[in-house]
Design a protein around this motif. Structure first.
Motif, short mmCIF file in Angstrom:
data_model
loop_
_atom_site.label_atom_id
_atom_site.label_comp_id
_atom_site.label_asym_id
_atom_site.label_seq_id
_atom_site.Cartn_x
_atom_site.Cartn_y
_atom_site.Cartn_z
N THR A 1 0.81 -1.23 0.00
CA THR A 1 0.00 0.00 0.00
C THR A 1 0.84 1.28 0.00
N GLU A 2 2.03 1.23 0.59
CA GLU A 2 2.80 2.47 0.75
C GLU A 2 3.13 3.14 -0.58
N PRO A 3 3.63 2.41 -1.61
CA PRO A 3 3.91 3.08 -2.88
C PRO A 3 2.66 3.68 -3.52
N ILE A 4 1.52 2.99 -3.37
CA ILE A 4 0.27 3.50 -3.95
C ILE A 4 -0.15 4.76 -3.22
N ASP A 5 -0.05 4.76 -1.90
CA ASP A 5 -0.41 5.95 -1.13
C ASP A 5 0.48 7.13 -1.48
N THR A 6 1.76 6.85 -1.73
CA THR A 6 2.70 7.93 -2.10
C THR A 6 2.28 8.58 -3.41
N LEU A 7 1.93 7.76 -4.40
CA LEU A 7 1.48 8.33 -5.67
C LEU A 7 0.17 9.07 -5.50
N HIS A 8 -0.76 8.50 -4.75
CA HIS A 8 -2.05 9.17 -4.53
C HIS A 8 -1.85 10.55 -3.90
N LYS A 9 -0.95 10.61 -2.93
CA LYS A 9 -0.69 11.89 -2.26
C LYS A 9 -0.13 12.92 -3.24
N ARG A 10 0.79 12.47 -4.12
CA ARG A 10 1.38 13.39 -5.08
C ARG A 10 0.34 13.86 -6.10
N LEU A 11 -0.51 12.97 -6.58
CA LEU A 11 -1.53 13.35 -7.54
C LEU A 11 -2.54 14.31 -6.91
N THR A 12 -2.86 14.08 -5.65
CA THR A 12 -3.78 15.00 -4.94
C THR A 12 -3.17 16.39 -4.84
N GLU A 13 -1.87 16.46 -4.52
CA GLU A 13 -1.18 17.76 -4.46
C GLU A 13 -1.27 18.48 -5.79
#
Length: 501
Positions: free
Chosen positions: A291-303
């Motif tokens: 989950t961690e890599p997916i959460d990292t990408l999600h956070k960046r896309l949200t930004e």
């Protein structure tokens, strides 16, 4: 000028060796999430990659422009088509990468509802003010009094009419080109067609919207003429496309509309791929989802999506560093040099003509995904080159028919098989040429074709012709032409000088 042909004759589409996708060429943040999603879903790697690139494109496209080293500028939007059968987990992968986009849409919906209430309140107050000033003007007119100042005030009030708030809508799946254009005009000028069941697109509205999609990919203005509503011009709009479609649907589309889609440049703009299935290998393992890599990408896309609210369309222009620009020019010239007759891209000029631009777009997306400051680096240009060159090979496999085998080579293969499997299996190493004409494969019972096939094999030292007597003994004054194919059947041990008469 003949339109490019489509490879509709091959029932399985892919006809040659396919290299692995260059995953190592992706930025680390993207590499990590690709491996995580693939491990969690066991979907085909390239399906995961294409879905990820499309989600990044949609998140970034609204406020980014990339200036290529030749001075031209354009959007960073990508068009992706993934041919995958039912059960490849297209919807699952699509849902993972579009999650932050959908959540952003939901948040925007709540903000829109609040703004809409404020708008109606402001509109009500504005209408009261307009009515009051209009009434005062009428009263003065009845009394024949000068009302210039009131008329000026009315004009000023009318100019302050509250504007209807825009509703942000990013994701479309089942929509007509007309509805899409209207949505782009009214709802933020940035959208993505994400169709995980591409039959809707290829069987329906996709057929009539190709010119509009091409214009949106290029960032061109579109004049939208409407009969029932006011016509308008769509400027600075952005469109990402991610269509996943089953092979039969895609083949049907190619047969009916493929030449049009290639001749007008739609497929040339698309990163098309046909991933190998993983069905039959997706065994469960006792491990927790990553989950961690997916959460990292999600956070960046949200930004990135939240940053869109603070900037206008095309507000940020990305440029290349000096060495990155030199590399882009180098690859541009290499592609151009291979467009001529007999060049590597001669059969796919349409796609090759867009390769350099797609390289610039992918390099810009890689750069902004990792860091929103500075110039596009040489590293990201090289990464983008690897990715787009891989998609170029996919395009070749899908749309360029395999090279035809020369007749003499095909006939030589038939002759070689007959000599070794029919004659050689009898323990023979020589055969009369006339016997081939009488008893050999039907296609070689033509002296002209047989001579060409014999010559082809002779050049490769697989057989020799010689004159001999009727028993196969070599004689300069012999009247019988013999074929000695010992070079092709060394595995057979001749008994004496066996021959087939």
């Amino acid at each position: 000028m003949n339109s490019p042909s489509t490879n509709t004759q091959n029932p399985n589409l892919i006809w040659n060796f396919r290299p692995d996708f260059p995953t190592a060429s992706l930025p680390p943040i993207l590499q990590n999430v690709i491996y995580a999603v693939k491990a969690n879903t066991q979907a085909p790697l390239v399906l995961v990659v294409s879905s990820a690139l499309a989600a990044i494109s949609l998140a970034c496209q609204r406020h980014l422009v990339v200036r290529r080293p030749n001075g031209l500028e354009g959007p960073v939007s990508l068009f992706s088509i993934c041919i995958a059968e039912s059960g490849e987990r297209k919807s699952t992968v699509d849902a993972i990468f579009t999650k932050p986009i959908r959540e952003f849409e939901i948040a925007q919906e709540k903000k829109f509802s609040k703004k809409l209430n404020e708008y109606f309140a402001e509109l009500s107050a504005w209408k009261i003010e307009v009515k009051a000033v209009s009434s005062a003007i009428k009263k003065h007119k009845k009394q024949n009094e000068c009302n210039v100042s009131l008329e000026e005030k009315l004009a000023e009030v009318l100019l302050r009419e509250p504007r209807t708030p825009n509703k942000i809508k990013l994701l479309y799946s089942d929509t007509t080109p007309e509805a899409l254009q209207y949505g782009l005009s009214e709802n933020g000028k940035s959208a993505g067609i994400f169709a995980d069941e591409g039959g809707i697109f290829f069987d329906g509205y996709g057929k009539g919207g190709l010119p509009a999609y091409n214009a949106l990919w290029s960032g061109s203005s579109i004049n939208v003429a409407r009969r029932s509503m006011v016509s308008f011009t769509l400027e600075n709009a952005r469109l990402t496309m991610s269509v996943m479609v089953q092979e039969k649907v895609f083949q049907k589309y190619l047969a009916q509309h493929g030449d049009l889609a290639r001749s007008n440049g739609f497929f040339a703009r698309c990163l098309v791929t046909y991933p190998c299935t993983t069905q039959g290998t997706r065994f469960l393992q006792n491990q927790l989802p990553l989950t961690e890599p997916i959460d990292t990408l999600h956070k960046r896309l949200t930004e990135i999506l939240e940053h869109n609210e603070k900037t206008d369309v095309g507000m940020i222009t990305l440029i290349f560093s000096g060495d990155a620009a030199q590399r882009w020019i180098e690859i541009y010239n290499q592609i151009e040099g291979r467009l001529g007759p007999n060049g590597y891209f001669a059969d796919m000029k349409d796609f090759a003509a867009k390769m350099a631009e797609n390289i610039a777009r992918v390099a810009a997306l890689f750069h902004y995904l990792e860091n929103d400051d500075g110039e596009i680096s040489l590293v990201n240009v090289n990464r983008a080159i690897d990715v787009i060159c891989w998609y170029a090979e996919e395009f070749r496999q899908l749309f360029v028919p395999p090279p035809s085998i020369p007749a003499e080579q095909s006939d030589a293969s038939v002759l070689q098989h007959w000599l070794t499997q029919v004659v050689g299996m009898q323990g023979c190493r020589i055969v009369k040429k006339n016997s081939v004409l009488k008893l050999g494969p039907y296609s070689l019972r033509s002296k002209k074709r047989l001579d060409a096939a014999i010559e082809y094999l002779a050049v490769q030292n697989k057989l020799v012709l010689y004159l001999g007597d009727r028993f196969g003994n070599m004689r300069f004054d012999g009247k019988t032409t013999w074929i000695d194919f010992n070079g092709m059947c060394q595995q057979f041990t001749p008994v004496g000088n066996k021959y087939l008469s």
